[in-house]
Design a protein around this motif. Structure first.
Motif, PDB file in Angstrom:
ATOM      1  N   LEU A   6       0.862  -1.179   0.000  1.00 27.17           N
ATOM      2  CA  LEU A   6       0.000   0.000   0.000  1.00 27.17           C
ATOM      3  C   LEU A   6       0.899   1.230   0.000  1.00 27.17           C
ATOM      4  CD1 LEU A   6      -2.590  -1.095   2.703  1.00 27.17           C
ATOM      5  CD2 LEU A   6      -2.399  -1.812   0.307  1.00 27.17           C
ATOM      6  N   GLY A   7       0.666   2.140  -0.926  1.00 26.99           N
ATOM      7  CA  GLY A   7       1.632   3.211  -1.108  1.00 26.99           C
ATOM      8  C   GLY A   7       2.837   2.714  -1.874  1.00 26.99           C
ATOM      9  N   GLY A   8       2.635   1.676  -2.662  1.00 31.52           N
ATOM     10  CA  GLY A   8       3.734   1.087  -3.434  1.00 31.52           C
ATOM     11  C   GLY A   8       4.223   1.954  -4.569  1.00 31.52           C
ATOM     12  N   THR A   9       3.612   3.125  -4.722  1.00 31.20           N
ATOM     13  CA  THR A   9       4.071   4.083  -5.724  1.00 31.20           C
ATOM     14  C   THR A   9       5.149   5.001  -5.155  1.00 31.20           C
ATOM     15  OG1 THR A   9       2.323   5.642  -5.108  1.00 31.20           O
ATOM     16  CG2 THR A   9       1.817   4.075  -6.848  1.00 31.20           C
ATOM     17  N   THR A  24      12.762 -12.807  -6.078  1.00 30.52           N
ATOM     18  CA  THR A  24      11.909 -13.889  -5.563  1.00 30.52           C
ATOM     19  C   THR A  24      10.808 -14.215  -6.574  1.00 30.52           C
ATOM     20  OG1 THR A  24      10.168 -12.588  -4.466  1.00 30.52           O
ATOM     21  CG2 THR A  24      12.245 -12.861  -3.273  1.00 30.52           C
ATOM     22  N   ASN A  25      10.015 -15.213  -6.219  1.00 27.04           N
ATOM     23  CA  ASN A  25       8.853 -15.590  -7.037  1.00 27.04           C
ATOM     24  C   ASN A  25       7.535 -15.152  -6.402  1.00 27.04           C
ATOM     25  OD1 ASN A  25      10.360 -16.953  -9.067  1.00 27.04           O
ATOM     26  ND2 ASN A  25      10.596 -18.708  -7.701  1.00 27.04           N
ATOM     27  N   HIS A  26       7.595 -14.266  -5.439  1.00 25.09           N
ATOM     28  CA  HIS A  26       6.373 -13.783  -4.816  1.00 25.09           C
ATOM     29  C   HIS A  26       5.559 -12.940  -5.807  1.00 25.09           C
ATOM     30  CE1 HIS A  26       7.800 -15.290  -1.048  1.00 25.09           C
ATOM     31  NE2 HIS A  26       8.813 -14.444  -0.983  1.00 25.09           N
ATOM     32  N   THR A  27       4.259 -12.931  -5.618  1.00 27.98           N
ATOM     33  CA  THR A  27       3.374 -12.088  -6.418  1.00 27.98           C
ATOM     34  C   THR A  27       3.310 -10.706  -5.776  1.00 27.98           C
ATOM     35  OG1 THR A  27       2.031 -13.972  -7.110  1.00 27.98           O
ATOM     36  CG2 THR A  27       1.022 -11.787  -7.267  1.00 27.98           C
ATOM     37  N   ILE A  28       3.586  -9.680  -6.576  1.00 27.97           N
ATOM     38  CA  ILE A  28       3.657  -8.313  -6.072  1.00 27.97           C
ATOM     39  C   ILE A  28       2.435  -7.535  -6.544  1.00 27.97           C
ATOM     40  CG2 ILE A  28       5.041  -6.218  -5.925  1.00 27.97           C
ATOM     41  CD1 ILE A  28       6.335  -8.790  -4.744  1.00 27.97           C
ATOM     42  N   ILE A  29       1.781  -6.860  -5.595  1.00 29.37           N
ATOM     43  CA  ILE A  29       0.596  -6.063  -5.889  1.00 29.37           C
ATOM     44  C   ILE A  29       0.851  -4.644  -5.382  1.00 29.37           C
ATOM     45  CG2 ILE A  29      -1.907  -5.866  -5.626  1.00 29.37           C
ATOM     46  CD1 ILE A  29      -1.735  -8.853  -4.555  1.00 29.37           C
ATOM     47  N   ILE A  30       0.780  -3.688  -6.295  1.00 34.29           N
ATOM     48  CA  ILE A  30       0.981  -2.295  -5.939  1.00 34.29           C
ATOM     49  C   ILE A  30      -0.376  -1.680  -5.589  1.00 34.29           C
ATOM     50  CG2 ILE A  30       1.807  -0.038  -6.709  1.00 34.29           C
ATOM     51  CD1 ILE A  30       3.955  -2.250  -6.368  1.00 34.29           C
ATOM     52  N   GLY A  31      -0.451  -1.047  -4.422  1.00 29.68           N
ATOM     53  CA  GLY A  31      -1.676  -0.392  -4.004  1.00 29.68           C
ATOM     54  C   GLY A  31      -1.507   1.111  -3.954  1.00 29.68           C
ATOM     55  N   SER A  32      -2.602   1.811  -4.214  1.00 28.11           N
ATOM     56  CA  SER A  32      -2.623   3.263  -4.110  1.00 28.11           C
ATOM     57  C   SER A  32      -4.049   3.687  -3.825  1.00 28.11           C
ATOM     58  CB  SER A  32      -2.128   3.915  -5.409  1.00 28.11           C
ATOM     59  OG  SER A  32      -2.279   5.334  -5.361  1.00 28.11           O
ATOM     60  N   ARG A  33      -4.223   4.915  -3.344  1.00 26.75           N
ATOM     61  CA  ARG A  33      -5.576   5.427  -3.162  1.00 26.75           C
ATOM     62  C   ARG A  33      -6.270   5.613  -4.512  1.00 26.75           C
ATOM     63  NH1 ARG A  33      -4.528  10.615   0.427  1.00 26.75           N
ATOM     64  NH2 ARG A  33      -2.678  10.619  -0.905  1.00 26.75           N
ATOM     65  N   LYS A  34      -5.485   5.737  -5.578  1.00 25.59           N
ATOM     66  CA  LYS A  34      -6.031   5.902  -6.917  1.00 25.59           C
ATOM     67  C   LYS A  34      -5.608   4.717  -7.774  1.00 25.59           C
ATOM     68  CE  LYS A  34      -6.013  10.949  -6.672  1.00 25.59           C
ATOM     69  NZ  LYS A  34      -5.532  12.203  -7.307  1.00 25.59           N
ATOM     70  N   ALA A  35      -6.598   3.999  -8.303  1.00 23.02           N
ATOM     71  CA  ALA A  35      -6.323   2.771  -9.050  1.00 23.02           C
ATOM     72  C   ALA A  35      -5.440   3.032 -10.262  1.00 23.02           C
ATOM     73  CB  ALA A  35      -7.641   2.124  -9.478  1.00 23.02           C
ATOM     74  N   GLN A  36      -5.670   4.119 -10.972  1.00 23.87           N
ATOM     75  CA  GLN A  36      -4.887   4.383 -12.172  1.00 23.87           C
ATOM     76  C   GLN A  36      -3.431   4.662 -11.842  1.00 23.87           C
ATOM     77  OE1 GLN A  36      -6.135   4.005 -15.383  1.00 23.87           O
ATOM     78  NE2 GLN A  36      -3.932   3.988 -15.733  1.00 23.87           N
ATOM     79  N   VAL A  73       0.378 -10.914   2.852  1.00 27.52           N
ATOM     80  CA  VAL A  73       1.124  -9.935   3.649  1.00 27.52           C
ATOM     81  C   VAL A  73       0.877  -8.556   3.049  1.00 27.52           C
ATOM     82  CG1 VAL A  73       3.416  -9.129   4.353  1.00 27.52           C
ATOM     83  CG2 VAL A  73       2.910 -11.584   4.336  1.00 27.52           C
ATOM     84  N   VAL A  74       0.548  -7.601   3.897  1.00 24.04           N
ATOM     85  CA  VAL A  74       0.316  -6.224   3.470  1.00 24.04           C
ATOM     86  C   VAL A  74       1.389  -5.340   4.097  1.00 24.04           C
ATOM     87  CG1 VAL A  74      -1.221  -4.232   3.650  1.00 24.04           C
ATOM     88  CG2 VAL A  74      -2.164  -6.489   3.132  1.00 24.04           C
ATOM     89  N   VAL A  75       2.108  -4.605   3.262  1.00 20.77           N
ATOM     90  CA  VAL A  75       3.102  -3.653   3.739  1.00 20.77           C
ATOM     91  C   VAL A  75       2.519  -2.255   3.590  1.00 20.77           C
ATOM     92  CG1 VAL A  75       5.446  -2.763   3.499  1.00 20.77           C
ATOM     93  CG2 VAL A  75       4.974  -5.180   3.004  1.00 20.77           C
ATOM     94  N   ALA A  76       2.352  -1.548   4.694  1.00 15.44           N
ATOM     95  CA  ALA A  76       1.833  -0.181   4.662  1.00 15.44           C
ATOM     96  C   ALA A  76       2.995   0.770   4.399  1.00 15.44           C
ATOM     97  CB  ALA A  76       1.129   0.157   5.965  1.00 15.44           C
ATOM     98  N   ALA A  77       3.376   0.862   3.131  1.00 15.85           N
ATOM     99  CA  ALA A  77       4.556   1.636   2.731  1.00 15.85           C
ATOM    100  C   ALA A  77       4.173   3.095   2.484  1.00 15.85           C
ATOM    101  CB  ALA A  77       5.177   1.021   1.477  1.00 15.85           C
ATOM    102  N   VAL A  78       3.615   3.710   3.517  1.00 14.64           N
ATOM    103  CA  VAL A  78       3.149   5.087   3.431  1.00 14.64           C
ATOM    104  C   VAL A  78       3.834   5.906   4.515  1.00 14.64           C
ATOM    105  CG1 VAL A  78       0.911   4.425   2.465  1.00 14.64           C
ATOM    106  CG2 VAL A  78       1.171   4.595   4.947  1.00 14.64           C
ATOM    107  N   PRO A  79       3.880   7.241   4.358  1.00 11.26           N
ATOM    108  CA  PRO A  79       4.443   8.074   5.429  1.00 11.26           C
ATOM    109  C   PRO A  79       3.664   7.911   6.721  1.00 11.26           C
ATOM    110  CG  PRO A  79       4.189   9.335   3.384  1.00 11.26           C
ATOM    111  CD  PRO A  79       3.483   8.021   3.171  1.00 11.26           C
ATOM    112  N   ALA A  80       4.325   8.187   7.825  1.00  6.01           N
ATOM    113  CA  ALA A  80       3.707   7.983   9.141  1.00  6.01           C
ATOM    114  C   ALA A  80       2.399   8.746   9.284  1.00  6.01           C
ATOM    115  CB  ALA A  80       4.693   8.395  10.237  1.00  6.01           C
ATOM    116  N   TYR A  81       2.319   9.945   8.686  1.00  7.23           N
ATOM    117  CA  TYR A  81       1.114  10.755   8.860  1.00  7.23           C
ATOM    118  C   TYR A  81      -0.068  10.241   8.043  1.00  7.23           C
ATOM    119  CZ  TYR A  81       3.424  12.955   4.815  1.00  7.23           C
ATOM    120  OH  TYR A  81       4.085  13.171   3.623  1.00  7.23           O
TER     121      TYR A  81
END
Length: 222
Positions: A6-9, A24-36, A73-81
């Motif tokens: 999440l916040g993978g952009t 690795t062979n893991h499946t990677i999913i990029i998340g954002s508040r905006k799908a595009q 597994v979900v990584v919240a890769a966003v700023p603390a705020y």
């Protein structure tokens, strides 16, 4: 394993996505508040991987809620705020998914960067407070230099300290971390120890700013 960033952009999200996709062979999913925005970044990462010889790389780009729903597994890769708002938005999709927080709260003044410790004790604890009760929360990847992490031509020789109260979830994150070449996971104990780890990040930034040749600092324990 399916990993949603999440916040993978953003910078740390980009680095983790590219490294996991490359190593690795893991499946990677990029998340954002905006799908595009997520879809565009996923295509950008795919193009970089293809240029490095990966045959038909596949990275999905979805709105955060859909990304979380697909993940182990979900990584919240966003700023603390943005952390608690992001977790709140996907809470219904987490269930017993492992949630990882690499966020660090910092303030900057004329002297440099300083750890901004929240009232909860640490940013990782903020994530745990916002997550559903049955979602194990793990702190990891706090002290990685995002620019070097995202540069697939750069070798890594870093440690990442992993903290959490759920042993199985912590073991899963350690395994994911060590799937990245040049990254070693170290057990930092329970989640209550997160503040000490998060506080290293502004120190590393300050040292990097004031010393030539140390632009992309990480930590290594010997």
């Amino acid at each position: 394993m399916d990993i949603a960033l999440l916040g993978g952009t953003g910078d740390i999200g980009q680095g983790l996505a590219l490294r996991w996709a490359d190593d690795t062979n893991h499946t990677i999913i990029i998340g954002s508040r905006k799908a595009q925005k997520a879809a565009n970044k996923a295509e950008e990462y795919e193009a970089e991987l293809a240029s490095r010889g990966h045959d038909d790389p596949s990275i999905a780009g979805l709105v955060n809620e859909a990304a979380a729903a697909r993940a182990d597994v979900v990584v919240a890769a966003v700023p603390a705020y943005h952390l608690t708002d992001t977790i709140d938005a996907v809470a219904d999709e987490l269930d017993d998914t492992t949630l990882v927080s690499p966020a660090v709260g910092m303030q900057r003044d004329e002297d440099g960067f300083h750890y901004n410790r929240p009232g909860a004790g640490s940013v990782t604890q903020l994530a745990a407070n916002a997550a559903p009760d049955d979602t194990p929360v793990v702190g990891a990847f706090h002290n990685l230099a995002a620019g070097r992490l995202a540069n697939l031509d750069a070798d890594l020789d870093w440690d990442t300290i992993v903290v959490g109260n759920d042993t199985d979830a912590k073991d899963t994150v350690c395994e994911l971390a060590e799937g990245i070449e040049g990254l070693r996971a170290l057990d930092g104990g329970p989640l209550a120890n997160a503040a000490e780890i998060e506080g290293l990040t502004p120190l590393l930034i300050n040292v990097a700013r004031h010393n030539d040749g140390l632009h992309d600092l990480g930590v290594k324990f010997q």
